[in-house]
Write a protein that holds these residues in place. Structure first.
Motif, mmCIF file in Angstrom:
data_model
loop_
_atom_site.group_PDB
_atom_site.id
_atom_site.type_symbol
_atom_site.label_atom_id
_atom_site.label_comp_id
_atom_site.label_asym_id
_atom_site.label_seq_id
_atom_site.Cartn_x
_atom_site.Cartn_y
_atom_site.Cartn_z
ATOM 1 N N ALA A 160 40.199 10.143 63.059
ATOM 2 C CA ALA A 160 39.619 11.370 62.524
ATOM 3 C C ALA A 160 40.596 11.998 61.545
ATOM 4 O O ALA A 160 41.821 11.823 61.670
ATOM 5 C CB ALA A 160 39.301 12.360 63.642
ATOM 6 N N VAL A 161 40.074 12.696 60.569
ATOM 7 C CA VAL A 161 40.897 13.531 59.709
ATOM 8 C C VAL A 161 40.642 14.969 60.145
ATOM 9 O O VAL A 161 39.567 15.528 59.908
ATOM 10 C CB VAL A 161 40.569 13.342 58.220
ATOM 11 N N LEU A 162 41.616 15.550 60.817
ATOM 12 C CA LEU A 162 41.471 16.886 61.370
ATOM 13 C C LEU A 162 41.829 17.950 60.340
ATOM 14 O O LEU A 162 42.528 17.682 59.350
ATOM 15 C CB LEU A 162 42.376 17.050 62.598
ATOM 16 N N ASN A 163 41.388 19.159 60.608
ATOM 17 C CA ASN A 163 41.870 20.300 59.852
ATOM 18 C C ASN A 163 43.367 20.444 60.125
ATOM 19 O O ASN A 163 43.797 20.297 61.274
ATOM 20 C CB ASN A 163 41.113 21.545 60.311
ATOM 21 N N PRO A 164 44.189 20.719 59.107
ATOM 22 C CA PRO A 164 45.635 20.803 59.343
ATOM 23 C C PRO A 164 46.040 21.768 60.450
ATOM 24 O O PRO A 164 47.112 21.608 61.050
ATOM 25 C CB PRO A 164 46.184 21.262 57.982
ATOM 26 N N SER A 196 48.209 8.284 55.492
ATOM 27 C CA SER A 196 46.851 8.154 54.970
ATOM 28 C C SER A 196 45.997 7.511 56.054
ATOM 29 O O SER A 196 46.471 7.250 57.161
ATOM 30 C CB SER A 196 46.856 7.290 53.703
ATOM 31 N N VAL A 197 44.742 7.234 55.731
ATOM 32 C CA VAL A 197 43.860 6.598 56.716
ATOM 33 C C VAL A 197 44.472 5.305 57.230
ATOM 34 O O VAL A 197 44.574 5.077 58.449
ATOM 35 C CB VAL A 197 42.477 6.333 56.091
ATOM 36 N N ASP A 198 44.879 4.434 56.325
ATOM 37 C CA ASP A 198 45.412 3.136 56.729
ATOM 38 C C ASP A 198 46.783 3.269 57.387
ATOM 39 O O ASP A 198 47.091 2.575 58.358
ATOM 40 C CB ASP A 198 45.467 2.175 55.537
ATOM 41 N N PRO A 262 54.750 11.784 56.742
ATOM 42 C CA PRO A 262 54.277 12.846 55.848
ATOM 43 C C PRO A 262 52.874 12.564 55.325
ATOM 44 O O PRO A 262 52.486 11.406 55.134
ATOM 45 C CB PRO A 262 55.310 12.837 54.719
ATOM 46 N N THR A 263 52.113 13.620 55.089
ATOM 47 C CA THR A 263 50.721 13.460 54.684
ATOM 48 C C THR A 263 50.351 14.493 53.627
ATOM 49 O O THR A 263 51.144 15.373 53.284
ATOM 50 C CB THR A 263 49.789 13.578 55.910
ATOM 51 N N SER A 267 45.288 17.470 54.602
ATOM 52 C CA SER A 267 44.812 16.489 55.588
ATOM 53 C C SER A 267 45.667 16.468 56.842
ATOM 54 O O SER A 267 46.863 16.800 56.810
ATOM 55 C CB SER A 267 44.798 15.084 54.976
ATOM 56 N N LEU A 268 45.068 16.035 57.925
ATOM 57 C CA LEU A 268 45.785 15.693 59.149
ATOM 58 C C LEU A 268 45.121 14.459 59.759
ATOM 59 O O LEU A 268 44.333 14.543 60.699
ATOM 60 C CB LEU A 268 45.766 16.854 60.146
#
Length: 496
Positions: A160-164, A196-198, A262-263, A267-268
């Motif tokens: 999942a990409v969460l809210n920071p 990142s996603v990957d 780091p991102t 994104s989170l």
């Protein structure tokens, strides 16, 4: 510094894949033994005991811990000053090692990789290709992390990409609660945060190869935000009461491993990859002075357990004289010892049966009032009638439940993990039952199989329909004839 050769690389990776097929990591054995000592739920304690006994048997017999001998996951960390004698791409070299390991005649491993994933999905028959990840690092050596990842736990991977500003712990705990028992707990959770996603997914999977050290971490106390998060997550997950095999208990996760990177400011990314009770991995380094030498665990690492004592009051069931009235007497959570003849069949066999019925053709086997076991066994060696033969995740067969129960009259199904609501309703409607064998105890289960023969769909390989003759195969009643599910009642009882 001599060059690291292709031959040394191939033999080392092949040896590692064989090694992890029958040896649990030493830290995992000790963590599982500790979980057995502290477990309060009788059903979960028995499941953990079976896993430990199976682990020791596999180590002694050099036969797979689990029938799902997994997809080969290889991480290569290549030193920028390493002298490489490789003439081919590393993927080709690694794939040769996979073929060598999985086709080993002394301990053949189950080939589970299919080509053309969205088409015919034909089995490659050698478990190649491997899932290879390559990194360039400092130094003059090459380090390999070799693991074998089964489908049950791999299928429970989540991202999942969460809210920071969101809570990673909340997301992980809430997600684990939805996974069910298909990942065969107790096991390890790898979590990748950021990147990142990957990148997040790679970190999560690589974290699973780190040593289990949560007990030491509790004693010393956390010194970093990651360590604080690990302790929070594992305490909250174990408080869910899911327990071993989803039966309800105090230990669901043996450890939680976290890596971060780091991102982007907006994104989170968070990835979570579970590792099951058949956790299998090893690392080694090549420096040009020959193939790797791997150190086996010592037999003293396993606790001395006699699980047959816990089966002294188990109900013995003759599968050759099954009746619906007899099935109605079975209670959720009860241990049964199965003897007699049982059919096997999993995804491909169910799909083939569905196709034959749609075409109006006669089935090659009558399943009415029979028991069917969801399994794809390893090929036998020596005097074995069948190789390790543990259960596969039953949820995948839910889509066929109406066909198998209402139309074809199957009386008993055996697999692992929970069933869906519609399947439970079909079980109750037909006064049938669903039983579970312990995932991660495949070699132990195979000792109860006295005869085995393929009776239909031989072209499907390990997914063909077999007929096994059993003698005291241990199982637990997961859904009784009234539709009562231990995967619902067990975790509720042990939830904190």
């Amino acid at each position: 510094m001599p060059a690291i050769t292709e031959d040394d690389t191939i033999s080392s990776i092949a040896d590692a894949l064989q090694f992890i097929s029958y040896y649990h990591p030493r830290d995992f054995i000790r963590a599982m033994a500790s979980a057995w000592e502290t477990e309060k739920s009788p059903a979960a304690k028995d499941a953990i005991a079976q896993i430990l006994v199976n682990s020791r048997m596999a180590a002694l017999g050099h036969r797979p811990i689990c029938q799902d001998t997994g997809v080969a996951n290889i991480t290569a960390r290549i030193g920028v000053q390493a002298q490489l004698g490789w003439k081919r791409p590393l993927q080709e070299i690694v794939d040769d090692a996979v073929r060598l390991a999985y086709r080993n005649s002394d301990n053949p491993l189950r080939a589970s990789v299919v080509a053309d994933p969205f088409g015919e999905r034909g089995n490659t028959r050698d478990n190649a290709p491997a899932m290879l990840h390559v990194e360039m690092v400092s130094g003059d050596r090459v380090t390999f992390d070799v693991s074998a990842k089964g489908g049950g736990s791999e299928n429970k991977t989540r991202f999942a990409v969460l809210n920071p500003s969101a809570s990673v712990a909340d997301w992980v705990v809430e997600t684990v609660e939805t996974l069910g028992a298909g990942w065969c707990p107790p096991g390890i959770l790898g979590i990748g945060i950021g990147g990142s996603v990957d990148k997040a997914m790679v970190m999560a999977k690589q974290a699973l190869n780190e040593p289990i050290d949560v007990t030491a971490l509790r004693e010393t106390g956390p010194t970093t935000p990651e360590e604080e998060l690990r302790l929070e997550i594992i305490e909250r997950i174990n408080a869910l009461g899911i327990g071993a095999q989803g039966l309800g208990g105090v230990t669901t996760a043996l450890d939680v491993k976290i890596r971060s990177f780091p991102t982007h400011a907006a994104s989170l990314p968070v990835a979570m990859v579970p590792n099951c009770a058949a956790t299998r991995h090893v690392s080694f380094t090549l420096d040009g002075n020959g193939p790797a030498q791997l150190e086996a665990p010592d037999l003293s690492d396993w606790p001395d357990l006699n699980i047959e004592d816990s089966w002294s009051n188990a109900r013995r069931v003759d599968l050759d004289s099954l009746t619906r009235d007899g099935i109605a007497e079975w209670q959720p959570g009860e241990t049964l010892l199965l003897s007699g003849k049982i059919l096997t069949g999993r995804d491909a066999a169910h799909r083939r049966i569905q196709q034959l019925l749609a075409e109006g053709k006669t089935l090659p086997v009558d399943v009415r009032d029979r028991a069917i076991y969801y399994v794809g066994p390893v090929d036998p060696v020596g005097n074995e009638v069948v190789g390790p033969a543990g259960p596969t995740t039953s949820t995948r067969m839910d889509k066929y439940s109406d066909m198998m129960l209402d139309r074809l009259g199957v009386a008993v199904m055996v697999g692992k993990a929970e069933r869906g609501d519609a399947t439970i309703e079909a079980i109750a409607r037909n006064k049938a039952a669903y039983l579970i064998a312990v995932g991660g105890a495949a070699y132990l289960v195979s000792q109860a199989i006295r005869e085995a023969q393929v009776i239909a769909f031989e072209d499907l390989g390990m997914e063909a329909i077999h007929e096994f003759t059993l003698k005291d195969m241990p199982v637990t009643v997961a859904v009784d004839a009234k539709g009562n599910s231990v995967h619902r009642s067990g975790p509720l009882r042990w939830r904190k």
